[in-house]
Enzyme design. Structure first.
Site: not given
Ligand code: F6R
Length: 608
Positions: A481, A488, A485, A27, A74, A603, A2, A100-101, A504
């Site tokens: 990674e 996502e 990506k 966010r 959110w 985010k 949020c 938020n929370g 395996h």
């Molecule tokens: C992927 C991504 C997430 C964050 C994860 C941790 O692109 O952004 O996997 O890496 O939510 O977030 P932070 O780094 O803000 O703790």
């Protein structure tokens, strides 16, 4: 997660709130709303979906007034809907709250309030707050807020406004980010600095359990027990432009292109030829370093993938055993740590709930905790024993790119720092690694020049439903990674495997045309990797390889290859991740996905 904004001043609040909320879109959210005092009462407008739905509603039926609060939600408790969106209010609409929370004890509070005759309209935990405020209100909003805070458990940032004291806006935080913006004849609250940058560069970074009472001309800060506190003003020096798209179609593409710069920024003043490596203000004596018998790296998602590279680099260079864990696992699994364990938490946002909890758990058990984070003033940065900032600047696209690359650089810096201090690597070797590091920004520029080639590959495979990413050693960490990506932002199912593990089990999935993205940058593993590629080619997979220039021979084995400027094995992830980011980006665009705001993702994940 949020986003909160609040305004009190002379301007029309509605456009200020919408502008602030638009800067918090990164966010992640699924509905948005505002409450504005129109001179007589609080008017609430809220809409499910994108912020545009809310701004269209406000265009159709404008609400005028000089004070208000706004929110992007959110969903956590109750589905995304108009009614579950914030602000929430008491029955007569005289008290409005954005949150938020999570209020952990909301069910008990809700039952209590229902027993007192209060009626609830939403499924949210937040709605208990305006009703509780109503219950405690005796003519002083601040007093009522303090009483409510005494009753609730959980994590929160609140913006609160009442038509009974319309010259006031109250904000408070615990375990969720909140800042206060200082203007001339106007003041602001927000979950993050970009939301106020159009209006002011002076902010207070609220700490947990601090209450801010804003009027248009004044801001007073209090502790929970009502003591007034003084706080330093933080002057924001970075440019509002930095948070805009800067000519690119998407933030993600802009951020991918910023990588050469942020690699350079993150090394500046820390990595210099002929000078010892420095970790900013972090002081670790030789004795303290000698006393560290284990390092734990804890993080989530992409930051965890950076940690995997950190484990490899620290173990290889500094010969200190490194364990790595996902924060949501670590916090509940009674890790074996003590005062001789150094814990490194990695978090772009510095607000990830699980990472923060892991940090607290580690500190409670006597560990020194270094935070590697991108956000100055974030919870992680304030609670860690020491901080090493990744200087990536604000990252807006939900999928992390430039923050990841700076996390890699931070991992190398930490590894070199320990190696230098422990004498585990010769001075010459350290200088050689530093020289290679300092060349990375230019080489990253060269990798970006491959984007048309990567786009062509994206065009060939964007309609696929499954893909594999394979690598060995550090290439495996980057494969993870790359696979994340792709999932996502393009919603294509993919798996990353250590190439030697394929036979395996997962090799059973390979059939004619299965897409395999294979990384082969590690010289000492090159032959092994080529053998693994041959295994999947024998099953008629379609193989695209990433390798260094000079290894063009690999083209005989694969369907096509992308060649990167050469660096040493250790640093390869910084270059090899870029084509994978570009590949996901182009596939996402070709599929028509929402690149910067992928579905279901946030985010900053400030709830468990
Ligand atoms: C992927 C991504 C997430 C964050 C994860 C941790 O692109 O952004 O996997 O890496 O939510 O977030 P932070 O780094 O803000 O703790």
């Amino acid at each position: 997660m949020c986003g909160i904004v609040g305004y009190i001043g002379k301007k029309d609040a509605s456009p200020v709130l919408i502008s602030g909320l638009s800067k918090l879109e990164y966010r992640g959210y699924d509905s948005a709303g505002v409450a504005i005092f129109n001179g007589d009462k609080l008017e609430i407008v809220k809409r499910k979906g994108r912020l545009k739905n809310l701004s269209d509603a406000l265009d159709a039926e404008p609400v005028h007034g000089n004070a208000g609060i706004g929110h992007t939600r959110w969903a956590t408790h109750g589905e995304p809907s108009d009614v579950n969106s914030h602000p929430h209010s008491n029955a007569d609409g005289s008290i409005c709250v954005v949150h938020n929370g999570i209020i952990e004890n909301y069910i008990k509070l809700r039952e209590f309030l229902i027993s007192k005759g209060y009626k609830f309209v939403s499924e949210t935990d937040t709605e208990v707050i305006p009703h509780l405020l109503d219950f405690f209100y005796e003519g002083d909003l601040l007093e009522a807020v303090r009483k409510v805070l005494g009753e609730i458990r959980g994590s929160y940032a609140f913006g609160i406004i009442t038509s009974k004291e319309p010259d006031k806006l109250i904000a408070v935080r615990k375990d969720s980010p909140l800042i206060v913006g200082l203007g001339e004849g106007e003041n602001f609250i927000a979950s993050d600095i970009p939301a106020v940058l159009n209006y002011t560069r002076d902010v207070y970074l609220l700490n947990d359990n601090e209450i801010a009472v804003l009027t248009k001309d004044d801001i007073k800060l209090y502790t929970l027990d009502g003591k007034e506190i003084k706080k330093e003003v933080y002057h924001v020096t970075w440019d509002a432009e930095a948070a805009e798209k800067g000519g690119y179609e998407h933030f993600m593409m802009k951020e991918i292109h910023e990588q050469p710069k942020v690699i350079r920024d993150t090394m500046a003043s820390r990595v210099m030829l002929g000078e010892p490596i420095t970790l900013d203000k972090i002081k670790l004596t030789k004795e303290e370093i000698a006393g560290i018998n284990k390092i734990y790296i804890v993080a989530c998602g992409t930051a965890y993938h950076a940690g995997l590279v950190g484990k490899y680099a620290i173990e290889k260079l500094a010969r200190i055993p490194v364990e790595i864990d996902i924060a949501s696992e670590y916090r509940y699994r009674d890790p074996i740590i003590d005062k001789n364990t150094l814990v490194i938490v990695v978090s772009q946002s510095g607000e990830t709930a699980d990472t923060l909890a892991a940090l607290r758990e580690s500190k409670a058990r006597g560990c020194r905790v270094i935070a590697v984070t991108n956000v100055v003033g974030s919870s992680v940065s304030r609670e860690a024993s020491d901080v090493l900032y990744t200087l990536a600047g604000p990252e807006i696209a939900v999928a992390s790119t430039k923050a990841y690359i700076t996390q890699l650089v931070a991992m190398y810096i930490i590894a070199l720092f320990f190696a230098e201090n422990k004498g585990t690597v010769s001075k010459e070797e350290i200088e050689k690694i530093k020289t290679e590091m300092l060349n990375l920004p230019d080489k990253a520029e060269k990798v970006l020049e491959l984007k048309e080639e990567v786009k062509r590959h994206a065009g060939e495979i964007y309609k696929e439903e499954d893909m594999f990413f394979l690598g060995r050693g550090l290439d495996y960490a980057v494969a993870m990674e790359g696979s994340l990506k792709l999932k996502e932002i393009s919603y294509i199912h993919s798996e990353a495997y250590a190439a030697g593990e394929l036979k395996h089990g997962p090799i059973a999935l390979i059939e004619e045309g299965t897409i395999m993205i294979t990384l082969a940058t590690q010289d000492y593993l090159f032959e092994k990797m080529v053998s693994n590629i041959k295994e999947v080619k024998a099953r008629h997979a379609h193989v695209i390889a990433l390798a260094f220039e000079g290894n063009e021979d690999i083209e005989k084995t694969v369907d096509s290859a992308v060649f990167l400027p050469r660096t040493i094995d250790l640093l390869a992830p910084v270059l090899s991740v870029i084509p994978l980011q570009l590949l996901s980006y182009y596939i996402s665009v070709m599929k028509g996905c929402d690149v910067d705001k992928p579905r279901n993702l946030a985010k900053s994940v400030t709830v468990e």
